[in-house]
Design an enzyme around this catalytic site. Structure first.
Site, PDB file in Angstrom:
ATOM      1  N   ASP A  28      -0.306 -38.582  20.969  1.00  0.00           N
ATOM      2  CA  ASP A  28      -0.796 -37.574  21.918  1.00  0.00           C
ATOM      3  C   ASP A  28      -2.320 -37.576  21.935  1.00  0.00           C
ATOM      4  O   ASP A  28      -2.966 -37.322  20.920  1.00  0.00           O
ATOM      5  CB  ASP A  28      -0.285 -36.195  21.505  1.00  0.00           C
ATOM      6  N   TYR A  49     -10.708 -35.698  24.710  1.00  0.00           N
ATOM      7  CA  TYR A  49     -10.887 -36.178  23.335  1.00  0.00           C
ATOM      8  C   TYR A  49     -11.796 -37.402  23.299  1.00  0.00           C
ATOM      9  O   TYR A  49     -12.306 -37.762  22.244  1.00  0.00           O
ATOM     10  CB  TYR A  49      -9.544 -36.563  22.698  1.00  0.00           C
ATOM     11  N   LYS A  95      -3.790 -35.949  28.712  1.00  0.00           N
ATOM     12  CA  LYS A  95      -3.939 -34.674  29.422  1.00  0.00           C
ATOM     13  C   LYS A  95      -5.107 -34.711  30.396  1.00  0.00           C
ATOM     14  O   LYS A  95      -6.141 -35.336  30.125  1.00  0.00           O
ATOM     15  CB  LYS A  95      -4.146 -33.528  28.425  1.00  0.00           C
ATOM     16  N   HIS A 123      -4.210 -29.776  30.941  1.00  0.00           N
ATOM     17  CA  HIS A 123      -4.656 -29.358  29.613  1.00  0.00           C
ATOM     18  C   HIS A 123      -4.761 -27.841  29.464  1.00  0.00           C
ATOM     19  O   HIS A 123      -4.384 -27.299  28.418  1.00  0.00           O
ATOM     20  CB  HIS A 123      -6.002 -30.022  29.305  1.00  0.00           C
TER      21      HIS A 123
END
Length: 279
Positions: free
Chosen positions: A49, A54, A79, A112
């Site tokens: 994930d 990120y 996401k 998200h």
């Protein structure tokens, strides 16, 4: 009983999703995330994930590409970030994520955050519906959505979310949201299941851990799965990645499950989705 790392739950569209995966929140791109994902795949994880925000999708993709695991055995989630909400923006952001990951399709794509101040999540969801209908992604869902956000999606769109990934741990077990999701066939998934390590010194959990000869982290992850919640603990340490997956040789008793349930304080560690508006 969920009995192995290969065990899956069936989403409301028939797609099978592993109960346990590796999360890579706050894992640096490059060597750090590459090694984490590589280790996880070697241990036997099949679910990874990540997220656009990120900024490590490329490292995740490199580890996947260099692994010997067939693509159809993997379950890869990313996401859509808040700045890319809106129909056209979401479609473009999906293509960027797919390119960074080096994949032809995704297994799960999530919005998200609802970002209510922008009022675009229903429009954004329609873009995810298009991606799903076009076969670009096997399942679509949301992250950090509360009941009223989910009701907006269900009431205004064609396809019901398959997953809702939220903050979930023994001190914030979100029973009302969990029950709503179960009633509507939406799989709940836990991020930050260990409360970023904040639960590892809890005396009740420590006592239960001794009883089963397991770590506190393993008890929490097992509790997640026995409550019917998919979980994605993060670690960059190889021994922790392996330890987090060693939770399939025991089952928590009903009594111990109840003890853990009593730890709930309805207390968020992170932002309330109604107030989180970072772009």
């Amino acid at each position: 009983m969920v009995s192995s790392l290969k065990s899956t739950t069936t989403l409301n569209n028939g797609v099978e999703m592993p109960w346990l995966g590796l999360g890579v929140f706050q894992v640096k791109d490059g060597e750090d995330v590459f090694n984490s994902v590589k280790t996880a795949l070697e241990v036997g994880y099949r679910s990874i994930d990540t997220a656009a925000i990120y900024k490590n999708e490329e490292g995740v993709g490199k580890a996947i590409a260099e692994s010997n695991v067939p693509r159809d055995e993997l379950f890869i989630t990313t996401k859509l970030w808040n700045a890319d909400q809106g129909y056209d923006s979401a479609l473009a952001a999906f293509e960027k994520s797919l390119e960074k990951l080096g994949l032809d399709y995704l297994d799960l794509y999530l919005i998200h955050w609802p970002l209510p101040s922008q009022g675009k999540y229903v429009e954004t969801w329609r873009a995810l519906e298009k991606l799903y209908k076009d076969g670009r992604v096997r399942a679509i869902g949301v992250s950090n959505f509360k009941i009223h956000h989910l009701e907006d999606i269900i009431g205004n769109c064609e396809i019901k979310p398959m997953v809702n990934q939220v903050e979930y741990h023994p001190r914030f077990n979100q029973w009302q949201l969990h029950n709503f999701c179960k009633k509507n066939g939406i799989q709940l998934e836990a991020w930050s299941p260990l409360m970023q390590g904040g639960l590892l010194d809890d005396p009740t959990l420590g006592e239960i851990a001794k009883k089963y000869n397991k770590s506190t982290a393993q008890i929490i992850i097992r509790w997640d799965i026995q409550t019917g919640v998919v979980t994605i603990p993060k670690s960059v340490k190889p021994h922790r990645i392996a330890e987090n997956a060693d939770i399939f040789d025991f089952e928590l008793s009903k009594e111990d499950m109840e003890k853990i349930n009593t730890l709930n304080q309805d207390k968020r560690m992170f932002a309330d989705p109604d107030d989180f508006n970072r772009i």
